[in-house]
Write a protein that holds these residues in place. Structure first.
Motif, PDB file in Angstrom:
ATOM      1  N   PRO A  83       4.797   2.274   8.620  1.00 31.18           N
ATOM      2  CA  PRO A  83       5.183   1.693   7.333  1.00 31.18           C
ATOM      3  C   PRO A  83       3.952   1.446   6.477  1.00 31.18           C
ATOM      4  O   PRO A  83       2.820   1.417   6.975  1.00 31.18           O
ATOM      5  CB  PRO A  83       5.859   0.365   7.739  1.00 31.18           C
ATOM      6  CG  PRO A  83       6.199   0.513   9.178  1.00 31.18           C
ATOM      7  CD  PRO A  83       5.174   1.433   9.763  1.00 31.18           C
ATOM      8  N   ALA A  84       4.174   1.279   5.173  1.00 23.72           N
ATOM      9  CA  ALA A  84       3.067   1.035   4.254  1.00 23.72           C
ATOM     10  C   ALA A  84       2.280  -0.185   4.713  1.00 23.72           C
ATOM     11  O   ALA A  84       2.850  -1.235   5.022  1.00 23.72           O
ATOM     12  CB  ALA A  84       3.607   0.832   2.842  1.00 23.72           C
ATOM     13  N   PHE A  85       0.978  -0.053   4.761  1.00 29.73           N
ATOM     14  CA  PHE A  85       0.140  -1.151   5.220  1.00 29.73           C
ATOM     15  C   PHE A  85      -0.001  -2.214   4.139  1.00 29.73           C
ATOM     16  O   PHE A  85       0.015  -1.929   2.944  1.00 29.73           O
ATOM     17  CB  PHE A  85      -1.234  -0.629   5.637  1.00 29.73           C
ATOM     18  CG  PHE A  85      -1.225   0.176   6.906  1.00 29.73           C
ATOM     19  CD1 PHE A  85      -0.768  -0.384   8.091  1.00 29.73           C
ATOM     20  CD2 PHE A  85      -1.676   1.490   6.916  1.00 29.73           C
ATOM     21  CE1 PHE A  85      -0.754   0.350   9.267  1.00 29.73           C
ATOM     22  CE2 PHE A  85      -1.672   2.233   8.094  1.00 29.73           C
ATOM     23  CZ  PHE A  85      -1.206   1.662   9.267  1.00 29.73           C
ATOM     24  N   LYS A  86      -0.164  -3.460   4.577  1.00 31.53           N
ATOM     25  CA  LYS A  86      -0.307  -4.594   3.657  1.00 31.53           C
ATOM     26  C   LYS A  86      -1.767  -4.890   3.331  1.00 31.53           C
ATOM     27  O   LYS A  86      -2.084  -5.361   2.240  1.00 31.53           O
ATOM     28  CB  LYS A  86       0.321  -5.846   4.288  1.00 31.53           C
ATOM     29  CG  LYS A  86       1.778  -5.686   4.698  1.00 31.53           C
ATOM     30  CD  LYS A  86       2.235  -6.908   5.501  1.00 31.53           C
ATOM     31  CE  LYS A  86       3.650  -6.728   6.029  1.00 31.53           C
ATOM     32  NZ  LYS A  86       4.058  -7.861   6.898  1.00 31.53           N
TER      33      LYS A  86
ATOM     34  N   ASP B  24      -5.804  -4.331   2.573  1.00 32.67           N
ATOM     35  CA  ASP B  24      -6.663  -3.354   1.901  1.00 32.67           C
ATOM     36  C   ASP B  24      -7.380  -2.480   2.930  1.00 32.67           C
ATOM     37  O   ASP B  24      -7.536  -1.269   2.736  1.00 32.67           O
ATOM     38  CB  ASP B  24      -7.703  -4.070   1.029  1.00 32.67           C
ATOM     39  CG  ASP B  24      -7.083  -4.731  -0.195  1.00 32.67           C
ATOM     40  OD1 ASP B  24      -5.944  -4.350  -0.564  1.00 32.67           O
ATOM     41  OD2 ASP B  24      -7.728  -5.624  -0.780  1.00 32.67           O
ATOM     42  N   PHE B  25      -7.819  -3.095   4.013  1.00 32.73           N
ATOM     43  CA  PHE B  25      -8.570  -2.368   5.037  1.00 32.73           C
ATOM     44  C   PHE B  25      -7.776  -1.194   5.593  1.00 32.73           C
ATOM     45  O   PHE B  25      -8.242  -0.045   5.586  1.00 32.73           O
ATOM     46  CB  PHE B  25      -8.966  -3.329   6.157  1.00 32.73           C
ATOM     47  CG  PHE B  25      -9.575  -2.658   7.356  1.00 32.73           C
ATOM     48  CD1 PHE B  25     -10.755  -1.942   7.242  1.00 32.73           C
ATOM     49  CD2 PHE B  25      -8.969  -2.744   8.601  1.00 32.73           C
ATOM     50  CE1 PHE B  25     -11.323  -1.313   8.345  1.00 32.73           C
ATOM     51  CE2 PHE B  25      -9.528  -2.124   9.709  1.00 32.73           C
ATOM     52  CZ  PHE B  25     -10.703  -1.411   9.578  1.00 32.73           C
ATOM     53  N   MET B  26      -6.559  -1.443   6.053  1.00 36.34           N
ATOM     54  CA  MET B  26      -5.770  -0.378   6.659  1.00 36.34           C
ATOM     55  C   MET B  26      -5.271   0.628   5.626  1.00 36.34           C
ATOM     56  O   MET B  26      -5.159   1.828   5.906  1.00 36.34           O
ATOM     57  CB  MET B  26      -4.604  -0.984   7.442  1.00 36.34           C
ATOM     58  CG  MET B  26      -5.029  -1.748   8.684  1.00 36.34           C
ATOM     59  SD  MET B  26      -5.788  -0.678   9.949  1.00 36.34           S
ATOM     60  CE  MET B  26      -4.310   0.068  10.679  1.00 36.34           C
ATOM     61  N   ARG B  27      -4.993   0.147   4.415  1.00 35.34           N
ATOM     62  CA  ARG B  27      -4.572   1.071   3.362  1.00 35.34           C
ATOM     63  C   ARG B  27      -5.675   2.068   3.027  1.00 35.34           C
ATOM     64  O   ARG B  27      -5.434   3.271   2.900  1.00 35.34           O
ATOM     65  CB  ARG B  27      -4.171   0.302   2.099  1.00 35.34           C
ATOM     66  CG  ARG B  27      -2.758  -0.233   2.113  1.00 35.34           C
ATOM     67  CD  ARG B  27      -2.246  -0.491   0.700  1.00 35.34           C
ATOM     68  NE  ARG B  27      -3.150  -1.369  -0.057  1.00 35.34           N
ATOM     69  CZ  ARG B  27      -3.012  -2.684  -0.128  1.00 35.34           C
ATOM     70  NH1 ARG B  27      -2.020  -3.279   0.518  1.00 35.34           N
ATOM     71  NH2 ARG B  27      -3.857  -3.412  -0.836  1.00 35.34           N
ATOM     72  N   VAL B  28      -6.908   1.555   2.885  1.00 33.66           N
ATOM     73  CA  VAL B  28      -8.035   2.438   2.574  1.00 33.66           C
ATOM     74  C   VAL B  28      -8.257   3.444   3.693  1.00 33.66           C
ATOM     75  O   VAL B  28      -8.433   4.649   3.449  1.00 33.66           O
ATOM     76  CB  VAL B  28      -9.319   1.608   2.332  1.00 33.66           C
ATOM     77  CG1 VAL B  28     -10.559   2.511   2.322  1.00 33.66           C
ATOM     78  CG2 VAL B  28      -9.223   0.856   1.019  1.00 33.66           C
ATOM     79  N   LEU B  29      -8.260   2.974   4.938  1.00 31.77           N
ATOM     80  CA  LEU B  29      -8.494   3.888   6.056  1.00 31.77           C
ATOM     81  C   LEU B  29      -7.412   4.954   6.145  1.00 31.77           C
ATOM     82  O   LEU B  29      -7.704   6.127   6.415  1.00 31.77           O
ATOM     83  CB  LEU B  29      -8.563   3.115   7.380  1.00 31.77           C
ATOM     84  CG  LEU B  29      -9.777   2.219   7.620  1.00 31.77           C
ATOM     85  CD1 LEU B  29      -9.868   1.862   9.099  1.00 31.77           C
ATOM     86  CD2 LEU B  29     -11.075   2.852   7.156  1.00 31.77           C
ATOM     87  N   GLU B  30      -6.175   4.568   5.893  1.00 38.46           N
ATOM     88  CA  GLU B  30      -5.079   5.538   5.994  1.00 38.46           C
ATOM     89  C   GLU B  30      -5.178   6.587   4.895  1.00 38.46           C
ATOM     90  O   GLU B  30      -5.104   7.787   5.161  1.00 38.46           O
ATOM     91  CB  GLU B  30      -3.727   4.837   5.926  1.00 38.46           C
ATOM     92  CG  GLU B  30      -2.568   5.842   6.080  1.00 38.46           C
ATOM     93  CD  GLU B  30      -1.214   5.182   5.952  1.00 38.46           C
ATOM     94  OE1 GLU B  30      -0.311   5.553   6.719  1.00 38.46           O
ATOM     95  OE2 GLU B  30      -1.056   4.316   5.067  1.00 38.46           O
ATOM     96  N   GLU B  31      -5.357   6.158   3.648  1.00 38.02           N
ATOM     97  CA  GLU B  31      -5.341   7.119   2.553  1.00 38.02           C
ATOM     98  C   GLU B  31      -6.551   8.036   2.568  1.00 38.02           C
ATOM     99  O   GLU B  31      -6.501   9.164   2.054  1.00 38.02           O
ATOM    100  CB  GLU B  31      -5.223   6.410   1.206  1.00 38.02           C
ATOM    101  CG  GLU B  31      -6.452   5.636   0.764  1.00 38.02           C
ATOM    102  CD  GLU B  31      -6.281   5.012  -0.618  1.00 38.02           C
ATOM    103  OE1 GLU B  31      -5.199   5.224  -1.226  1.00 38.02           O
ATOM    104  OE2 GLU B  31      -7.210   4.324  -1.086  1.00 38.02           O
ATOM    105  N   ARG B  32      -7.646   7.585   3.193  1.00 33.45           N
ATOM    106  CA  ARG B  32      -8.846   8.417   3.232  1.00 33.45           C
ATOM    107  C   ARG B  32      -8.934   9.242   4.519  1.00 33.45           C
ATOM    108  O   ARG B  32      -9.882  10.011   4.706  1.00 33.45           O
ATOM    109  CB  ARG B  32     -10.093   7.558   3.045  1.00 33.45           C
ATOM    110  CG  ARG B  32     -10.089   6.767   1.746  1.00 33.45           C
ATOM    111  CD  ARG B  32     -11.405   6.094   1.453  1.00 33.45           C
ATOM    112  NE  ARG B  32     -12.335   7.011   0.819  1.00 33.45           N
ATOM    113  CZ  ARG B  32     -12.539   7.093  -0.507  1.00 33.45           C
ATOM    114  NH1 ARG B  32     -11.858   6.311  -1.334  1.00 33.45           N
ATOM    115  NH2 ARG B  32     -13.408   7.951  -0.984  1.00 33.45           N
ATOM    116  N   GLY B  33      -7.973   9.093   5.430  1.00 31.26           N
ATOM    117  CA  GLY B  33      -7.897   9.966   6.596  1.00 31.26           C
ATOM    118  C   GLY B  33      -8.681   9.532   7.809  1.00 31.26           C
ATOM    119  O   GLY B  33      -9.036  10.352   8.659  1.00 31.26           O
TER     120      GLY B  33
END
Length: 417
Positions: free
Chosen positions: A5-8, A10-19
């Motif tokens: 699911p979409a991460f809440k 900033d840390f996990m969101r950045v890591l996910e979108e940047r691969g």
């Protein structure tokens, strides 16, 4: 991670979108923790040489983003574990170094981390720790009694770092077999010293990281987390951080800023998007725009990648200087105009022996001399060593130019007409 699911945070969101994300022990729990409090996370780096190479950059960038998103990063230097040797991905035991050699390597490596992390006091200041501080003082029998009971040989034999070595029938010393106990103990120690609740690393470290997570659960009754990055290879299957001439070192005294810029400039077309996301801090909208460029415009994206990646490590001034030097060397009207040059018709690409062009440009006096340079790794095209006789082909052409070199001082260019 596609089903996550979409991460809440900033840390996990950045890591996910940047691969960056490959595996996590509990991605949702880690995300919740990162969203509500300041995390402390670490990655370990053994000090086997005076510099890390570009293969370590993925991990360094994870620490960078950990700090940039409001958390505390620990760069753990393996002053203790370097004396043992991590068997992961190795066929032989590494050479054992003296304490003095390890300390000198750590001091040299720290200069690179200072380019990516802000060290200091407070709950967000990065820390450089050294596991020799606790591993060197362990007494062997008490350690085994206290911690050895939490590791079974059965389970340890299933981890890739051990299993692959045994499958290849390569000797695995008992010294190296202890490495995963030491790494798990590191996590336990960092949890108690710094409240560290996250260990990150490459996918080859998954088994070692899981051991650490489980040890903290058993000894500290704590939930901590593990996170790994994908194995990074180029589209053609080459290992990240290697060239024909050897490793792409991060310390400038071993690999110059200009050579570093050229390494990224020579990124394969299919890898540009991934490299921009992982190794620059450009916004993802800009990464996606550059990745969408086609044809010869992809070279513009490669130049931006090279400049941004070099600026992170060596500073903006060195990056722009390297870009300018490359432009003068490769593009018409600059230094390239003063270099010896030959012309080659576009229709002859793929049909003309490379050695003939070195002779025509006056860099070699005979084919025998050219072949000796190939054998010595001194004959280069676009600063990359040529490993075998071949023809000039379209992949050699950059902005209408092919740069020819013998060693570091003799250069010429082929102009494609």
């Amino acid at each position: 991670m596609a089903d996550t699911p979409a991460f809440k945070s900033d840390f996990m969101r950045v890591l996910e979108e940047r691969g960056f994300i490959h595996q996590a022990t509990n991605a949702e729990g880690l995300d919740e923790r990162a969203a509500k409090e300041t995390l402390t996370g670490y990655i370990g780096f053994d000090a086997t040489a005076s510099s890390l190479h570009a293969g370590s950059l993925v991990q360094i960038m994870m620490l960078y983003w950990l700090q940039q998103t409001g958390h505390r990063a620990i760069a753990l230097m393996g002053g203790g574990t370097t004396k043992i040797g991590d068997p992961s991905g190795k066929d032989t035991q590494r050479q054992l170094l003296t304490n003095e050699e390890i300390d000198a390597n750590i001091a040299s490596i720290k200069t690179v981390f200072e380019k990516f992390l802000t060290f200091g006091e407070g709950d967000k200041g990065a820390v450089m720790a050294n596991n020799a501080d606790w591993l060197d003082g362990l007494e062997y029998v008490p350690f085994l009694r206290e911690y050895g009971v939490h590791f079974t040989i059965n389970r340890m034999l299933t981890f890739d770092s051990v299993k692959l070595r045994l499958d290849r029938e390569s000797p695995l010393t008992f010294l190296e077999f202890n490495y995963m106990l030491m790494q798990a103990y590191d996590f336990h120690e960092l949890y108690n010293r710094y409240g560290c609740s996250l260990q990150m690393g490459g996918s080859d470290q998954w088994g070692n990281i899981v051991n650490g997570v489980e040890l903290c659960r058993r000894k500290d009754s704590a939930e901590v987390f593990g996170l790994t990055t994908p194995l990074l290879t180029t589209s053609s299957g080459k290992k990240m951080g290697k060239t024909e001439a050897g490793a792409v070192w991060l310390n400038a005294d071993l690999f110059s800023p200009y050579d570093y810029w050229q390494y990224w400039r020579n990124t394969e077309d299919a890898d540009v998007s991934r490299m921009l996301a992982l190794f620059t801090t450009l916004p993802m909208d800009e990464v996606n725009r550059l990745a969408a460029l086609g044809g010869s415009e992809i070279n513009d994206a490669k130049k931006i990648l090279a400049t941004e990646a070099t600026a992170m490590l060596h500073g903006r001034g060195e990056a722009e200087s390297a870009a300018a030097t490359a432009a003068k060397t490769f593009e018409q009207g600059g230094i390239g105009g003063d270099l010896p040059s030959v012309e080659l018709a576009k229709a002859d690409l793929g049909e003309t022996p490379l050695i003939d062009q070195f002779l025509a440009a006056g860099l070699c006096s005979s084919k025998g001399e050219a072949r000796r340079h190939i054998k010595a790794g001194a004959l280069k095209v676009n600063d990359k060593a040529v490993t075998a006789e071949r023809n000039v082909d379209a992949n050699d052409v950059i902005d209408g130019i092919v740069k020819l070199s013998i060693g570091k001082k003799k250069h010429a260019i082929i102009r494609i007409r």
